[in-house]
Design an enzyme around this catalytic site. Structure first.
Site, PDB file in Angstrom:
ATOM      1  N   SER A 164      25.020  43.609  16.513  1.00 16.18           N
ATOM      2  CA  SER A 164      25.514  45.041  17.205  1.00 16.18           C
ATOM      3  C   SER A 164      24.071  44.305  18.399  1.00 16.18           C
ATOM      4  O   SER A 164      23.974  43.329  19.268  1.00 16.18           O
ATOM      5  CB  SER A 164      25.090  46.644  16.909  1.00 16.18           C
ATOM      6  OG  SER A 164      25.780  46.825  18.009  1.00 16.18           O
ATOM      7  N   ASP A 210      36.218  48.926  15.162  1.00 16.49           N
ATOM      8  CA  ASP A 210      34.690  49.046  15.587  1.00 16.49           C
ATOM      9  C   ASP A 210      35.468  49.750  17.316  1.00 16.49           C
ATOM     10  O   ASP A 210      36.155  48.595  17.584  1.00 16.49           O
ATOM     11  CB  ASP A 210      34.658  47.956  16.090  1.00 16.49           C
ATOM     12  CG  ASP A 210      32.711  47.955  16.458  1.00 16.49           C
ATOM     13  OD1 ASP A 210      32.612  49.089  17.341  1.00 16.49           O
ATOM     14  OD2 ASP A 210      32.053  47.039  16.110  1.00 16.49           O
ATOM     15  N   HIS A 241      31.953  50.144  13.386  1.00 21.25           N
ATOM     16  CA  HIS A 241      30.624  49.298  14.171  1.00 21.25           C
ATOM     17  C   HIS A 241      30.171  48.912  12.850  1.00 21.25           C
ATOM     18  O   HIS A 241      29.160  47.933  13.073  1.00 21.25           O
ATOM     19  CB  HIS A 241      31.159  50.086  15.459  1.00 21.25           C
ATOM     20  CG  HIS A 241      29.515  49.545  15.877  1.00 21.25           C
ATOM     21  ND1 HIS A 241      29.454  48.406  16.419  1.00 21.25           N
ATOM     22  CD2 HIS A 241      28.150  49.123  15.776  1.00 21.25           C
ATOM     23  CE1 HIS A 241      28.556  47.721  16.777  1.00 21.25           C
ATOM     24  NE2 HIS A 241      27.235  48.086  16.970  1.00 21.25           N
TER      25      HIS A 241
END
Ligand code: GCU
Ligand code: CA
Length: 426
Positions: A164, A210, A241
């Site tokens: 991320s 996601d 995610h």
């Protein structure tokens, strides 16, 4: 040109000749002969071994306090000191996350495959992508220059990975340090940058479900990577995610080959990605196959269906998993050969990889004939299914320029189906 070419002879001697004398035309013990890169670590991999949650190296861990330009973390390393140094990977978690909570599961896992890992926390949990990239680079510098394991690390073979906001950090680190050997972005959030100037081989993973960093976002990043740079994109089926924040074997069995190929120049691992050997849990895959490990070496693929290759039989496409447009289904007869014309930029020993499937349970022996001389007699054991493709590796003498490589079956069953050959030279 690096030294990897010269390691071929050395490692062949250690692995093969030490166990039995090898004469031209004699079957070598086993067909998978390793070893082109002096950096490769661990035994020849298989689909099973690369999917396991531990490699073959025993590992240990040591924690790192904050204060070296990043927020501290944990180093995981193979305890073996008999094989030289290891490549290293710095890994950072996502926005507000800690290494302990979200990354630690992968530390010993990756290290047991033969890497030194430093998983880090950030100075501030709210640090954005570029700050995370700065801290990944600080962690690598600490690891190679000051840490207690610095003598175990090869400072010329380093990589970065992150999730991320940390994935954006890994991209940022790679943009700023093009000498890195590999970068991996796990649902990378990279609002402030694109990858159009990156020089680092980059694997990007996205989760199908996601909604924070969507597959479309990751695809845009992927598409920006220049054609001159090796790259791969994978979309994980059903993943959200948080897919990299707890034990994830789908991710690991793709990431480990990427790191092996580019950090260790270990082309034994290209069989898992070019083409993908096991697509369990992967709904979309794109890549720049064949993947050139760099280091001065090159890998060239010659498809059986492409002229000037010769197939004594038919080019078929009815058994999935082949690369390119098809494979050579040789006639079931002794002498029904497949032939390739391959190029070498220098004379010397090269690594030849043959991808084949023998859907029976009976071996289909053949002569491996290079420029008219039989150099080996591989068995091509049954693989059980015509869709089960395997790669056999041979060290072969090549002339500079064009070379003829013929696989000539010695029994009435003929050859296995032949997908391609690859030649790796320095
Ligand atoms: C089957 C299979 C072919 C294979 C052949 C063989 O016909 O479909 O792909 O080449 O067996 O035994 O050689
Ligand atoms: Ca056949």
């Amino acid at each position: 040109m690096r030294a990897w070419k010269w390691a071929v002879a050395v490692v062949t001697a250690a692995v093969c000749i030490a166990s039995a004398p090898v004469l031209p035309g004699t079957a070598l013990p086993g067909t998978a002969h390793a070893a082109d890169s002096p950096y490769q670590r661990g035994p020849d991999p298989t689909v099973t071994s690369v999917a396991a949650s531990r490699g073959t190296f025993a590992t240990a861990g040591v924690s790192v306090p904050a204060g070296n330009g990043f927020g501290g973390g944990v180093i995981y390393y193979p305890t073996d000191t008999s094989q030289g140094t290891f490549g290293a990977i710095a890994i950072v978690p996502g926005y507000t996350a800690t290494w302990a909570a979200e990354g630690a599961w992968m530390g010993h896992w990756l290290a047991s495959f033969g890497f030194v890992i430093i998983g880090i926390d950030t100075n501030n949990r709210n640090d954005f992508d570029t700050a995370r990239g700065t801290q990944l680079l600080a962690a690598l510098d600490f690891l190679t220059q000051s840490s207690s394991v610095r003598t175990r690390v090869d400072a010329s073979r380093l990589a970065v990975m992150g999730h991320s906001m940390g994935g954006g950090g890994a991209m940022s680190a790679a943009l700023r340090r093009p000498s890195l050997k590999a970068a991996v972005g796990l649902a990378p959030y990279s609002p402030s940058q694109n990858l159009t100037t990156t020089k680092v081989p980059t694997m990007l993973l996205a989760g199908q479900n996601d909604t924070t960093v969507t597959p479309a976002n990751v695809t845009t990043l992927y598409n920006g990577i220049p054609a001159s740079v090796e790259k791969a994109y994978l979309e994980l089926t059903g993943a959200g995610h948080a897919f990299p924040t707890s034990s994830n074997s789908v991710m690991m069995r793709k990431v480990i080959p990427w790191l092996k190929i580019f950090v260790d120049q270990d082309i034994r691992y290209s069989q898992f990605l070019c083409p993908m050997a096991d697509s369990t849990g992967i709904r979309t895959y794109r890549s720049s196959c064949p993947l050139d490990p760099g280091g001065g070496g090159s890998v060239t693929r010659y498809e059986a269906e492409n002229s000037p290759a010769v197939c004594t039989g038919a080019i078929d496409s009815d058994h999935a998993g082949y690369s390119g447009a098809g494979f050579c289904n040789g006639d079931n007869a002794a002498g029904a050969y497949a032939q390739f014309t391959v190029n070498a930029s220098t004379a010397g020993t090269a690594t030849l990889r043959v991808r084949s499937a023998n859907g029976t349970t009976t071996a289909r022996p053949a002569s491996l004939i290079v420029n008219g001389t039989t150099v080996q007699s591989p068995a091509f054991e049954g693989t059980g299914l015509w869709t089960t493709w395997v790669t056999s590796t041979f060290n072969v003498p090549l002339n500079m320029g064009g070379n003829t490589i013929q696989l000539n079956p010695t029994t009435a069953d003929g050859l296995p189906n032949i997908d391609y050959v690859e030649v790796a030279t320095s």
